[in-house]
Write an enzyme that holds these catalytic residues in place. Sequence first.
Site, mmCIF file in Angstrom:
data_model
loop_
_atom_site.group_PDB
_atom_site.id
_atom_site.type_symbol
_atom_site.label_atom_id
_atom_site.label_comp_id
_atom_site.label_asym_id
_atom_site.label_seq_id
_atom_site.Cartn_x
_atom_site.Cartn_y
_atom_site.Cartn_z
ATOM 1 N N CYS A 151 37.664 26.411 28.361
ATOM 2 C CA CYS A 151 38.041 25.251 29.172
ATOM 3 C C CYS A 151 38.544 25.665 30.549
ATOM 4 C CB CYS A 151 39.097 24.417 28.456
ATOM 5 S SG CYS A 151 40.630 25.318 28.108
ATOM 6 N N GLN A 217 45.332 32.271 22.828
ATOM 7 C CA GLN A 217 44.033 31.728 22.455
ATOM 8 C C GLN A 217 42.879 32.474 23.123
ATOM 9 O OE1 GLN A 217 43.659 27.542 23.193
ATOM 10 N NE2 GLN A 217 41.826 27.332 21.930
ATOM 11 N N GLY A 292 41.275 13.898 18.294
ATOM 12 C CA GLY A 292 40.645 15.177 17.958
ATOM 13 C C GLY A 292 41.566 16.038 17.115
#
Length: 552
Positions: A151, A217, A292
Amino acid sequence: MSAASGFATSFAGVTLESLLSYSSQSRVSSSSSSSSSQLRLFCKPVGNRRWICSRGVTLNPMCEVPSNGLFQDEKIDSRSTSVSILEQLKTSAADRYTKERSSIVVIGLSVHTAPVEMREKLAIPEAEWPRAIGELCGLNHIEEAAVLSTCNRMEIYAVALSQHRGIREVIDWMAKTSGIPVSELREHLFLLHDNDATQHLFEVASGLDSLVLGEGQILAQVRQVVKVGQGVVGFGRNISYLFKQAITVGRRVRTETNIASGAVSVSSAAVELALMKLPDSLSSTARMLVIGAGKMGKLVIKHLVAKGCMKMVVVNRSEEKVAAIREELKDVEIIYKPLTEMLSCTTEADVIFTSTASETPLYLKQHVEALPPGSPEIGGLRLFIDISVPRNVGSCVSDLKTARVYNVDDLKEVVAANKEDRLRKAMEAQAIIDQESIQFQAWRDSLETVPTIKKLRSYAERIRISELEKCLSKLGNDIPKKTRKSVDDLSRGIVNKLLHGPMQHLRCDNSDSRTLSEILENMHALNRMFNLDTELSILEQKIRAKVEQTQK
């Protein structure tokens, strides 16, 4: 290599094609016309500074721009005098082209250099990475490739048989794939090669280049590149080793420094931003809606719980993932709603987090405009925190007075805190990265001496066999096998003893005090002394093979 020496090398490696695009800049023809536009290429940001390369002049020592006018649109005078002068340089340029070493390059853009609108156009889903690697390695001057698309970034790592040509091909491929014109794309790209490219990936894996310092991450995403790349033609030895080494660096940095202590992920930063925008009186009672239940959504839920939010609504296509989260967080009231009830759930929410893989916006202006006013405590507003790329909340929603929309770019506000502490942690991590970069460079440089080692051994073996046959023929055909073997062993022993010294001086394993420059000087000296450069260079053979394959 210093920036100055690298810049000089770029000029030395200029080709005829490059010179043609560069000629108006270098004034080969006094009447050359030039574009009035200032065309730029962003280099890797350093801290909060963004260095810019303009018109072939590098202002950032961490980023050496090919000086062949790669990013110039300038036209040249086609008069015969200009062409004549350029033709005189063709031979030397071509010679340099076939002898230059393959380079590891990274070309891409990130949250530091490009807005989310552009990043989402270039984003490549994980399932498409093998296809992208295949297309990239199908280019004439790209031998290996990898894609790192998250992202916050989209970066292409490649082994370019010709640095300048390879870079041009990759940028053209990115423009074609994304539909973004090269002239617009290059305004936001950064380019690094060789040791700088290695350092960059190591910093990425360590969390130093992330929006939130030390976030974990990204290391998992780098690991996923290796997992997806296994067995893919084009995810070759250099790129595979580079990414595996980056994983090692990321682990070391997180183990040996406290960079991860207190560090937050994008999801955590999203929660922090939401709480910053809410009044203190509403921070613990705000109605939270999470759209989500994937990895990002689950992290949002966990960070909300860590901040004291014990009730929330989660909208997802299916209940399975939500049930698993509910089972893990048994003390939290998590209410599941199907995607078909998203708008009705939004009516009852103060803060909406979106983190789905939808390629089209879930919220458009007409959807949000039709909603009743939000809580009076926040001025009738609703906060949309969109951490998806592509975005789940259309940009048009920002025009409404009843909504406030924040995307991944807005997380910079959260990251701005504790700058001094972040820099101290980054310096500790950088020391580890520097160590690992030296090790990787030594490994890669050792590959450069391998062809010379093989050719020297082959050369010595040919002489040994020739002299051995002469000796045996003089001794006659009645020589006992034991004697024949003894003579053969003697010749091998002599050759091995003679080669031991030169071979030791060609090894680049960082085990002795010899510098890389000394080793490469030894290699070039041996090539000259024993005339080992008579064959086509391995690099040239690879380039010719790829071009011939493309032309079939």
